[in-house]
Design a protein around this motif. Structure first.
Motif, PDB file in Angstrom:
ATOM      1  N   ASP A   5       0.676  -1.147   0.024  1.00 52.12           N
ATOM      2  CA  ASP A   5      -0.104   0.076   0.088  1.00 52.12           C
ATOM      3  C   ASP A   5       1.078   1.204  -0.133  1.00 52.12           C
ATOM      4  O   ASP A   5       0.252   2.416  -0.364  1.00 52.12           O
ATOM      5  CB  ASP A   5      -0.895  -0.050   1.232  1.00 52.12           C
ATOM      6  CG  ASP A   5      -1.907  -1.227   1.233  1.00 52.12           C
ATOM      7  OD1 ASP A   5      -2.212  -1.538   0.217  1.00 52.12           O
ATOM      8  OD2 ASP A   5      -2.356  -1.403   2.372  1.00 52.12           O
ATOM      9  N   THR A   7       3.860   3.538  -1.626  1.00 53.82           N
ATOM     10  CA  THR A   7       4.751   3.892  -2.751  1.00 53.82           C
ATOM     11  C   THR A   7       6.053   4.516  -2.521  1.00 53.82           C
ATOM     12  O   THR A   7       5.934   5.348  -1.384  1.00 53.82           O
ATOM     13  CB  THR A   7       4.081   4.779  -3.644  1.00 53.82           C
ATOM     14  OG1 THR A   7       2.713   4.609  -3.917  1.00 53.82           O
ATOM     15  CG2 THR A   7       4.751   5.417  -4.882  1.00 53.82           C
ATOM     16  N   GLU A  68       1.723   6.750   1.788  1.00 56.52           N
ATOM     17  CA  GLU A  68       0.628   5.882   1.859  1.00 56.52           C
ATOM     18  C   GLU A  68      -0.647   6.772   1.688  1.00 56.52           C
ATOM     19  O   GLU A  68      -0.875   7.585   2.218  1.00 56.52           O
ATOM     20  CB  GLU A  68       0.556   5.058   3.037  1.00 56.52           C
ATOM     21  CG  GLU A  68      -0.583   4.124   3.166  1.00 56.52           C
ATOM     22  CD  GLU A  68      -0.869   3.472   4.647  1.00 56.52           C
ATOM     23  OE1 GLU A  68      -1.166   2.278   4.578  1.00 56.52           O
ATOM     24  OE2 GLU A  68      -0.544   4.174   5.723  1.00 56.52           O
ATOM     25  N   GLY A  69      -1.192   6.644   0.525  1.00 53.99           N
ATOM     26  CA  GLY A  69      -2.371   7.604   0.101  1.00 53.99           C
ATOM     27  C   GLY A  69      -1.821   8.843  -0.132  1.00 53.99           C
ATOM     28  O   GLY A  69      -0.848   8.908  -1.105  1.00 53.99           O
ATOM     29  N   SER A  70      -1.961   9.894   0.471  1.00 53.96           N
ATOM     30  CA  SER A  70      -1.369  11.041   0.452  1.00 53.96           C
ATOM     31  C   SER A  70      -0.454  11.379   1.492  1.00 53.96           C
ATOM     32  O   SER A  70       0.121  12.559   1.555  1.00 53.96           O
ATOM     33  CB  SER A  70      -2.613  12.284   0.330  1.00 53.96           C
ATOM     34  OG  SER A  70      -3.254  12.166   1.737  1.00 53.96           O
ATOM     35  N   ARG A  71      -0.295  10.511   2.583  1.00 49.05           N
ATOM     36  CA  ARG A  71       0.526  10.820   3.840  1.00 49.05           C
ATOM     37  C   ARG A  71       1.857  10.250   3.540  1.00 49.05           C
ATOM     38  O   ARG A  71       2.048   9.051   3.300  1.00 49.05           O
ATOM     39  CB  ARG A  71      -0.331  10.110   4.913  1.00 49.05           C
ATOM     40  CG  ARG A  71       0.781  10.141   6.190  1.00 49.05           C
ATOM     41  CD  ARG A  71       0.098   9.549   7.279  1.00 49.05           C
ATOM     42  NE  ARG A  71       1.043   9.335   8.761  1.00 49.05           N
ATOM     43  CZ  ARG A  71       0.908   8.439   9.426  1.00 49.05           C
ATOM     44  NH1 ARG A  71       0.474   7.352   9.454  1.00 49.05           N
ATOM     45  NH2 ARG A  71       1.912   8.617  10.378  1.00 49.05           N
TER      46      ARG A  71
END
Length: 169
Positions: A5, A7, A68-71
């Motif tokens: 999950d 990047t 992770e996501g935008s974090r």
């Protein structure tokens, strides 16, 4: 959270606001790990943060982040201090809720830096504060060894920075 999950990518100058936010998080979490005070980082202006972000796209240095996501949940960087010492790992951080073998974030970031470092030498070097046994264990588990060399840590509370190395295959 699973490692898949997250990047891993290099930073750019345009990432400067996220670079700044993550660095401040790093300094608040474990201040003796970064050779910089929180006060110094808070005083740095946009131009400084853009330069830090650009490390991810500058020859002879790198800056990887885990997102992770935008974090932004982790960072590791590398640079070449001089022609004789080869590549050096710096700026290692993983958010507390993303630490550990199960999460795999630190290992993926380190893999990225080691891949980068192979273009610059046969050994990756790092310094870790003597009062950071968790980091020392992590590096030892992944093949790093203490060299016996150390230097004084220049900020309070003092102590020693211990050198560790790993041959790159």
């Amino acid at each position: 959270m699973q490692a898949s999950d997250v990047t891993i990518r290099t930073t750019t100058a345009d990432d400067w606001q996220a670079v700044r936010a993550l660095r401040l998080e790093m300094l608040r979490d474990f201040p003796i790990a970064y050779g910089e005070t929180l006060e110094h980082a808070l005083d740095a202006g946009e131009a400084n943060w853009r330069l830090r972000g650009a490390r991810g796209e500058t020859e002879g240095q790198t800056s990887f982040v885990a997102i992770e996501g935008s974090r932004w949940v982790g960072h590791m960087g590398g640079y070449i201090p001089d022609a004789t010492s080869g590549p050096m790992l710096v700026g290692v951080y993983v958010a507390p809720d993303h630490r550990g073998d199960a999460a795999g974030v630190a290992r993926r970031l380190l893999d990225a830096v080691e891949d980068w470092a192979r273009d610059y030498g046969t050994t990756l070097r790092l310094e870790v504060h003597e009062q950071n046994p968790r980091a020392i264990r992590f590096y030892e588990k992944l093949g790093y060894t203490l060299t016996g060399r150390s230097r004084e840590y220049e900020l309070a509370p003092g102590g020693l920075e211990l050198e560790m190395i790993k041959p790159l295959r």
